[in-house]
Design a protein around this motif. Structure first.
Motif, PDB file in Angstrom:
ATOM      1  N   ALA A  11      -7.897   8.569 -30.108  1.00 23.14           N
ATOM      2  CA  ALA A  11      -6.892   8.717 -31.248  1.00 23.14           C
ATOM      3  C   ALA A  11      -7.519   9.344 -32.571  1.00 23.14           C
ATOM      4  N   GLY A  12      -8.769   9.126 -32.484  1.00 26.15           N
ATOM      5  CA  GLY A  12      -9.545   9.702 -33.861  1.00 26.15           C
ATOM      6  C   GLY A  12      -9.802  11.185 -33.759  1.00 26.15           C
ATOM      7  N   ALA A  13     -10.527  11.832 -34.819  1.00 27.10           N
ATOM      8  CA  ALA A  13     -10.715  13.349 -35.023  1.00 27.10           C
ATOM      9  C   ALA A  13     -11.646  13.729 -33.766  1.00 27.10           C
ATOM     10  N   TYR A  28      -9.354  13.348 -15.173  1.00 29.21           N
ATOM     11  CA  TYR A  28      -8.036  12.512 -15.221  1.00 29.21           C
ATOM     12  C   TYR A  28      -8.655  11.711 -16.568  1.00 29.21           C
ATOM     13  N   VAL A  29      -7.984  11.672 -17.771  1.00 24.68           N
ATOM     14  CA  VAL A  29      -8.318  11.023 -18.893  1.00 24.68           C
ATOM     15  C   VAL A  29      -7.627   9.813 -19.042  1.00 24.68           C
ATOM     16  N   ILE A  30      -8.455   8.903 -18.978  1.00 23.10           N
ATOM     17  CA  ILE A  30      -7.847   7.432 -19.333  1.00 23.10           C
ATOM     18  C   ILE A  30      -8.481   7.007 -21.010  1.00 23.10           C
ATOM     19  N   ALA A  31      -7.374   7.053 -21.885  1.00 27.63           N
ATOM     20  CA  ALA A  31      -7.729   6.835 -23.403  1.00 27.63           C
ATOM     21  C   ALA A  31      -7.478   5.613 -23.665  1.00 27.63           C
ATOM     22  N   LEU A  32      -8.342   5.001 -24.599  1.00 28.01           N
ATOM     23  CA  LEU A  32      -8.378   3.750 -24.920  1.00 28.01           C
ATOM     24  C   LEU A  32      -7.990   3.713 -26.552  1.00 28.01           C
ATOM     25  N   VAL A  33      -7.098   3.017 -27.080  1.00 24.02           N
ATOM     26  CA  VAL A  33      -6.631   3.138 -28.714  1.00 24.02           C
ATOM     27  C   VAL A  33      -6.493   1.647 -29.026  1.00 24.02           C
ATOM     28  N   ARG A  34      -6.472   1.633 -30.590  1.00 22.36           N
ATOM     29  CA  ARG A  34      -6.398   0.167 -31.072  1.00 22.36           C
ATOM     30  C   ARG A  34      -5.096  -0.231 -30.798  1.00 22.36           C
ATOM     31  N   GLU A  39      -1.140   4.165 -32.443  1.00 21.24           N
ATOM     32  CA  GLU A  39      -1.933   5.325 -32.163  1.00 21.24           C
ATOM     33  C   GLU A  39      -1.503   6.033 -30.944  1.00 21.24           C
ATOM     34  N   GLN A  40      -1.879   7.539 -30.813  1.00 20.59           N
ATOM     35  CA  GLN A  40      -1.511   7.976 -29.662  1.00 20.59           C
ATOM     36  C   GLN A  40      -2.740   9.131 -29.306  1.00 20.59           C
ATOM     37  N   ALA A  41      -2.752   9.230 -27.857  1.00 20.48           N
ATOM     38  CA  ALA A  41      -3.867  10.057 -27.371  1.00 20.48           C
ATOM     39  C   ALA A  41      -3.156  11.092 -26.579  1.00 20.48           C
ATOM     40  N   LYS A  42      -2.248  12.083 -27.294  1.00 20.83           N
ATOM     41  CA  LYS A  42      -1.413  13.101 -26.756  1.00 20.83           C
ATOM     42  C   LYS A  42      -1.774  13.830 -25.397  1.00 20.83           C
TER      43      LYS A  42
END
Length: 225
Positions: A11-13, A28-34, A39-42
């Motif tokens: 979710a950062g810059a 295939y993107v697996i995003a990790l956020v706090r 937070e979102q990883a759109k």
């Protein structure tokens, strides 16, 4: 092998740019956020709330990952933070915070996923270093940050030795100053044109991952600084 990539700090810059690049390239993107940070990883295909400095939380996620996704092409470890301060003004608390954000976030994720990568005998670990950690002249004004990031580079070197004989790659991407809204706010009079765009780092990561001849490289992305 599927084109799965795990991206921490998504979710950062920098995270947003890396998510967007790899998604556009067909990963295939697996995003990790706090956790609990809203937070979102759109652009990500799926997002998980995981504290990557927490060994148990990461261990639990890796187990779930193997069940849900199986194999893994790459991990981009982008979680980090910055604090200024020379040696005399740096406290243990400052150092602990920087170690948690910059080093333990990478160490915990890399060490937890390493058994899966070894089982595959292939994959890639993408670390983020810092020019401040390589240049003592810069490091003396951000001691805790520099020390924590230097340990990231040392960790990458150790991983290289750990995975010899496999097709596991380890790359380190070393920016100077990242062109982010937070850095622009912190340094409003700076020449932003000389800073490093997050999209440039994302491009470098994709290039490194998709160029078989490149193994265990350090990419210095200093912009005009």
């Amino acid at each position: 092998m599927s084109r799965n990539i795990v991206i921490t700090g998504a979710a950062g810059a920098l995270g947003a740019a890396v998510v967007e690049k790899f998604k556009r390239e067909g990963y295939y993107v697996i995003a990790l956020v706090r956790p609990e940070a809203n937070e979102q990883a759109k652009e990500a295909d799926v997002t998980y709330d995981v504290d990557v400095t927490d060994e148990q939380a990461v261990s639990d996620f890796v187990k779930e990952y193997e069940v849900q996704f199986g194999d893994l092409e790459a991990i981009a470890m982008l979680v980090g933070g910055f604090t200024p301060g020379n040696l005399e003004s740096t406290s243990q608390q400052d150092l602990t915070r920087m170690m948690q954000l910059n080093f333990f976030s990478a160490f915990t994720v890399a060490s937890s996923f390493l058994p899966l990568l070894k089982k595959q005998q292939r994959g890639a670990l993408l670390f983020v270093g810092a020019r401040t950690a390589l240049d003592p002249q810069e490091g003396k004004s951000a001691v805790a940050y520099a020390l924590s990031k230097r340990m990231v580079s040392a960790l990458a070197e150790i991983v290289v030795e750990e995975v010899k004989g496999t097709d596991i790659k380890t790359h380190v991407f070393v920016p100077s100053i990242l062109d982010s809204s937070a850095n622009r706010t912190a340094m409003p009079t700076a020449d932003f044109s000389k800073w490093v765009s997050p999209s440039d780092i994302a491009e470098a990561m994709h290039y490194a991952l998709n160029t078989p001849a490149l193994r265990n490289m350090t990419f210095t992305l200093y912009g005009g600084i």
